[in-house]
Design an enzyme around this catalytic site. Structure first.
Site, PDB file in Angstrom:
ATOM      1  N   VAL A   1      -5.436   0.257   2.523  1.00  0.00           N
ATOM      2  CA  VAL A   1      -5.562  -1.197   2.385  1.00  0.00           C
ATOM      3  C   VAL A   1      -6.713  -1.522   1.421  1.00  0.00           C
ATOM      4  CG1 VAL A   1      -6.200  -3.314   3.625  1.00  0.00           C
ATOM      5  CG2 VAL A   1      -4.508  -1.733   4.604  1.00  0.00           C
TER       6      VAL A   1
ATOM      7  N   LYS B   1      -5.035  -0.989  13.208  1.00  0.00           N
ATOM      8  CA  LYS B   1      -4.483   0.260  13.728  1.00  0.00           C
ATOM      9  C   LYS B   1      -4.724   0.327  15.234  1.00  0.00           C
ATOM     10  CE  LYS B   1      -6.581   3.237  10.909  1.00  0.00           C
ATOM     11  NZ  LYS B   1      -6.794   4.356   9.967  1.00  0.00           N
TER      12      LYS B   1
ATOM     13  N   GLU C   1       0.844  -1.203   0.000  1.00  0.00           N
ATOM     14  CA  GLU C   1       0.000   0.000   0.000  1.00  0.00           C
ATOM     15  C   GLU C   1       0.874   1.246   0.000  1.00  0.00           C
ATOM     16  OE1 GLU C   1      -1.224   2.069   3.287  1.00  0.00           O
ATOM     17  OE2 GLU C   1      -1.038   0.400   4.712  1.00  0.00           O
TER      18      GLU C   1
HETATM   19  N1  PSU Z   1      -2.341   1.697   9.937  1.00  0.00           N
HETATM   20  C1  PSU Z   1      -1.412   2.540  10.412  1.00  0.00           C
HETATM   21  N2  PSU Z   1      -1.215   3.689   9.742  1.00  0.00           N
HETATM   22  C2  PSU Z   1      -1.926   4.019   8.631  1.00  0.00           C
HETATM   23  C3  PSU Z   1      -2.894   3.121   8.143  1.00  0.00           C
HETATM   24  C4  PSU Z   1      -3.061   1.974   8.842  1.00  0.00           C
HETATM   25  O1  PSU Z   1      -0.772   2.277  11.418  1.00  0.00           O
HETATM   26  O2  PSU Z   1      -1.701   5.092   8.059  1.00  0.00           O
HETATM   27  C5  PSU Z   1      -3.704   3.452   6.910  1.00  0.00           C
HETATM   28  C6  PSU Z   1      -3.847   2.210   6.011  1.00  0.00           C
HETATM   29  O3  PSU Z   1      -3.605   2.607   4.678  1.00  0.00           O
HETATM   30  C7  PSU Z   1      -5.292   1.814   6.198  1.00  0.00           C
HETATM   31  C8  PSU Z   1      -5.951   3.160   6.409  1.00  0.00           C
HETATM   32  O4  PSU Z   1      -5.822   1.144   5.098  1.00  0.00           O
HETATM   33  O5  PSU Z   1      -5.038   3.808   7.279  1.00  0.00           O
HETATM   34  C9  PSU Z   1      -7.339   3.041   6.983  1.00  0.00           C
HETATM   35  O6  PSU Z   1      -7.873   4.301   7.082  1.00  0.00           O
HETATM   36  P1  PSU Z   1      -9.409   4.545   7.534  1.00  0.00           P
HETATM   37  O7  PSU Z   1      -9.487   4.126   8.969  1.00  0.00           O
HETATM   38  O8  PSU Z   1      -9.611   6.019   7.335  1.00  0.00           O
HETATM   39  O9  PSU Z   1     -10.234   3.688   6.650  1.00  0.00           O
END
Ligand code: PSU
Ligand code: MN
Length: 310
Positions: free
Chosen positions: A109, A160, A28
């Site tokens: 992702v 996360k 990604e």
């Molecule tokens: N995990 C991390 N840092 C990030 C991300 C995930 O520790 O920056 C990113 C990944 O690209 C994941 C995205 O797909 O955050 C998900 O974001 P959201 O919760 O806004 O869907």
């Protein structure tokens, strides 16, 4: 290979590897554009690709450059992405806007899975998936939908760290996504190796994980498979240390009205400050570690496909 769409291009090296049934690992790029500070983001992007090549697989970093969805980037393009001004964070809803407006952006992702699947890639490495958020108002990552709908093996170090981990695991169960602990029986908590949340499948080897992939998709199941790989011990931060920091930073975000896609970048930066950079070291270590494991799994899956002609 057929042309997928006028706005999608596959790097020739990646196209060739896929045509020959060779191992390819998607990466990604939201982590490059939004997850890490400069110039560490570029070093990491190069480092993950290098880990994959060392194992003998081909890396395919996914991103959008000037409105074109790119599957595989050459080094100049990695540099352009890492240094681009105000890039977009691209999930599935954002592709159309990015294409029509000729934007640059890093794919999440969910975005990466969608694009990598168009090219026929089966293995993908990331840091942490998105999931179910703790706070109200309701925030459910598009990553969960992608995992429910796209047949791809995703290697991560858990979700996360800001998320509601039990609810995220429940959602994955509802969606029918197998979660396999790599050399662990617990769902890891990103910076920490443990969360107390037990998994029902643990595997010790990339070879066995390739067998799982064959069994799962061979049956006609269409969901992703998630392999969770704990951060290396020496770079991990204990839950008791990180939890008060998480809750402090989460309160700061609430007071400042930061939410949605902007939340993770804000929290990562603040946690970096409050741990004197240790969170950044853990993040880098787990990303490199995941790239290597994903490449090993891709290799095993390739052998299996060749042996069994599947
Ligand atoms: N995990 C991390 N840092 C990030 C991300 C995930 O520790 O920056 C990113 C990944 O690209 C994941 C995205 O797909 O955050 C998900 O974001 P959201 O919760 O806004 O869907
Ligand atoms: Mn979200």
């Amino acid at each position: 290979m057929r042309v997928i769409h006028p706005s999608v291009t596959v790097l020739p090296e990646v196209k060739q590897a896929l045509a020959q049934g060779g191992p390819v690992v998607a990466l990604e790029s939201a982590v490059i554009t939004h997850g890490l500070p400069r110039p560490t983001n570029l070093e990491l992007a190069r480092g993950m690709e290098a880990q994959i090549r060392e194992v003998g697989a081909i890396p395919a970093t996914v991103a959008v450059l000037e409105g074109i969805i790119r599957i595989g980037l050459v080094d100049d393009e990695l540099v352009r992405l890492a240094e681009s001004d105000s890039p977009l964070k691209i999930s599935q809803r954002d592709f159309a806007t990015a294409i029509v407006r000729n934007w640059n952006g890093g794919t999440t992702v969910a975005g990466t899975m969608f694009a990598a699947d168009l090219a026929g890639i089966k293995v993908f490495a990331t840091g942490g998936i998105g999931g179910v958020h703790r706070e109200i108002p309701f925030d459910l990552s598009n990553d969960l939908r992608a995992l429910a709908e796209i047949p791809m093996l995703v290697v991560c170090a858990g979700a996360k760290f800001i998320l509601d981990l039990p609810s995220t695991l429940e959602y994955l169960e509802t969606a029918g996504v197998p979660v396999v602990g790599y050399q662990t029986g617990e769902f890891p908590a990103f910076y920490s190796r443990t969360s107390g949340l037990k998994l029902n499948t643990r595997s010790e080897s990339p070879k066995e994980i390739a067998d799982f992939m064959r069994a799962h998709w061979g049956l006609g199941l269409k969901t992703a498979m998630l392999v969770v790989h704990p951060v290396p011990e020496e770079d991990s931060i204990s839950t008791s240390e990180i939890e008060p920091i998480r809750s402090q930073v989460s309160e700061e975000a609430r007071q400042k009205g930061i939410h949605g896609p902007a939340l993770t970048p804000f929290m990562l930066e603040r946690i970096g400050d409050l741990t004197s950079g240790r969170s950044l070291r853990a993040n880098l270590a787990l990303l490199l570690n995941n790239a290597r494991l994903a490449a090993q799994i891709a290799e095993e899956y390739t052998y299996l496909k060749k042996e069994r002609h599947i």
